[in-house]
Write an enzyme that holds these catalytic residues in place. Structure first.
Site, mmCIF file in Angstrom:
data_model
loop_
_atom_site.group_PDB
_atom_site.id
_atom_site.type_symbol
_atom_site.label_atom_id
_atom_site.label_comp_id
_atom_site.label_asym_id
_atom_site.label_seq_id
_atom_site.Cartn_x
_atom_site.Cartn_y
_atom_site.Cartn_z
ATOM 1 N N ASN A 5 147.701 65.240 -3.708
ATOM 2 C CA ASN A 5 146.795 64.873 -4.827
ATOM 3 C C ASN A 5 146.041 65.864 -5.387
ATOM 4 O OD1 ASN A 5 144.823 63.573 -6.335
ATOM 5 N ND2 ASN A 5 143.575 62.596 -4.785
ATOM 6 N N LYS A 7 144.371 65.968 -8.103
ATOM 7 C CA LYS A 7 142.846 65.584 -8.687
ATOM 8 C C LYS A 7 142.832 66.065 -10.043
ATOM 9 C CE LYS A 7 141.095 64.909 -4.101
ATOM 10 N NZ LYS A 7 139.935 64.811 -3.215
ATOM 11 N N HIS A 90 141.684 55.511 -5.197
ATOM 12 C CA HIS A 90 141.027 56.401 -4.387
ATOM 13 C C HIS A 90 139.333 56.487 -4.485
ATOM 14 C CE1 HIS A 90 139.956 60.642 -3.738
ATOM 15 N NE2 HIS A 90 141.109 60.863 -3.081
ATOM 16 N N GLU A 92 137.144 58.560 -5.008
ATOM 17 C CA GLU A 92 136.589 59.331 -6.422
ATOM 18 C C GLU A 92 136.768 58.013 -7.493
ATOM 19 O OE1 GLU A 92 138.664 62.964 -5.988
ATOM 20 O OE2 GLU A 92 137.730 63.286 -3.952
ATOM 21 N N GLU A 157 141.443 57.092 3.968
ATOM 22 C CA GLU A 157 140.517 58.170 3.647
ATOM 23 C C GLU A 157 139.370 58.274 3.982
ATOM 24 O OE1 GLU A 157 143.261 60.981 0.886
ATOM 25 O OE2 GLU A 157 141.919 59.787 -0.366
ATOM 26 N N GLY A 163 137.429 66.684 1.248
ATOM 27 C CA GLY A 163 136.884 68.050 0.462
ATOM 28 C C GLY A 163 135.753 68.521 1.351
ATOM 29 N N SER A 202 140.766 66.409 4.329
ATOM 30 C CA SER A 202 140.694 67.586 4.905
ATOM 31 C C SER A 202 141.797 67.865 5.860
ATOM 32 C CB SER A 202 139.177 67.936 5.653
ATOM 33 O OG SER A 202 138.346 67.940 4.789
HETATM 34 P P1 PGA Z 1 141.177 66.799 0.631
HETATM 35 O O1 PGA Z 1 141.323 65.440 -0.213
HETATM 36 O O2 PGA Z 1 142.296 66.799 1.557
HETATM 37 O O3 PGA Z 1 140.954 67.870 -0.050
HETATM 38 O O4 PGA Z 1 139.900 66.521 1.784
HETATM 39 C C1 PGA Z 1 141.870 64.490 0.364
HETATM 40 C C2 PGA Z 1 142.227 63.284 -0.806
HETATM 41 O O5 PGA Z 1 140.968 62.921 -1.504
HETATM 42 O O6 PGA Z 1 143.160 62.789 -1.135
#
Ligand code: PGA
Length: 239
Positions: A5, A7, A90, A92, A157, A163, A202
């Site tokens: 992803n 983003k 997601h 976000e 997640e 992140g 992560s």
């Molecule tokens: P990350 O994000 O691997 O940077 O923690 C995962 C995601 O939001 O899909």
């Protein structure tokens, strides 16, 4: 499945990173591999990735097939330009755009109607985990977000792991994925056994092997570490 992803990262020049991944996976990827770049990069990435071991997907779509929805993109258009999957719900999107479970479900249904694969995301906040509500939160999200069709992928997640470089204890991932698997079987019967459950938050080259070895973890949804071919390829190899 290992899904990247990107983003809101990437420019046309990022095709170079994709090409590195394509070259490395020539001759066959060891699992399903998906990259989800921002919308304008989907069509060129589909062209670059044609007949390679990498499929291209999107990070969101609108619930409707077309219409007066300025700035939105339909699953039908994504399908027409060669995307194969769409991430929906997601955290976000849920946080930045106030997306509810029922909207996420409607988007998943739109993705299915376009004959694409929805990757439906769920996960608790840190406060919910601290309050002992992680499992109840995730099960409620699943209850409200899942379509009736079992042709889906689910991504767990934890919001606090995205992140941040922090990951749950392996036992906590195992417990949550076990609970999600039971919910899938309760909802879809035998088909629930075959639904792929991805872990996200992560995942890095250094922890991917341990995470992917957990029962009922069928792959990963990778954010930051999917932007660099070397890191992403190491995670694919771990899968
Ligand atoms: P990350 O994000 O691997 O940077 O923690 C995962 C995601 O939001 O899909």
């Amino acid at each position: 499945m290992v899904a990247g992803n990107w983003k809101m990262n990437g420019l046309p020049s990022s095709a170079a990173e994709l090409r590195k991944m394509i070259e490395a996976l020539e001759g066959g990827a060891p699992c399903d591999v998906l990259i989800c770049p921002p919308f304008p990069l989907i069509a060129p990435f589909v062209r670059d990735g044609a007949d390679s071991g990498i499929e291209i997907g999107a990070q969101d779509c609108h619930r409707a097939e077309s219409g007066a929805h300025t700035g939105d993109v339909s699953a039908a258009l994504l399908a027409a330009i060669g995307a194969r999957a769409v991430i929906v719900g997601h955290s976000e999107r849920r946080a930045d755009h106030g997306e509810s479970d029922s909207l996420v479900r409607a988007k998943a249904e739109a993705v299915l109607a376009a004959k694409l694969l929805p990757i439906i995301c769920v996960g608790e906040t840190e406060a919910q985990r601290d309050a002992g509500e992680a499992e109840a939160t995730v099960l409620a999200q699943l209850d409200g977000s899942l379509p009736d069709d079992a042709q889906i992928v689910v991504a767990y997640e934890p919001v606090w792991a995205i992140g941040t470089g922090r990951v749950p204890q392996m036992a906590d991932i195992a417990a949550m994925h076990g609970a999600i698997r039971r919910a899938m079987v309760a909802r879809y019967g035998e088909a629930g056994q075959g639904i792929r459950l991805l872990y996200g938050g992560s995942v890095k080259p250094g922890n991917a092997k341990e995470i992917f070895a957990i029962e009922d973890v069928d792959g990963g949804l990778i954010g930051g570490a999917s932007l660099k071919a070397d890191d992403f390829l190491a995670i694919v190899a771990a899968a």
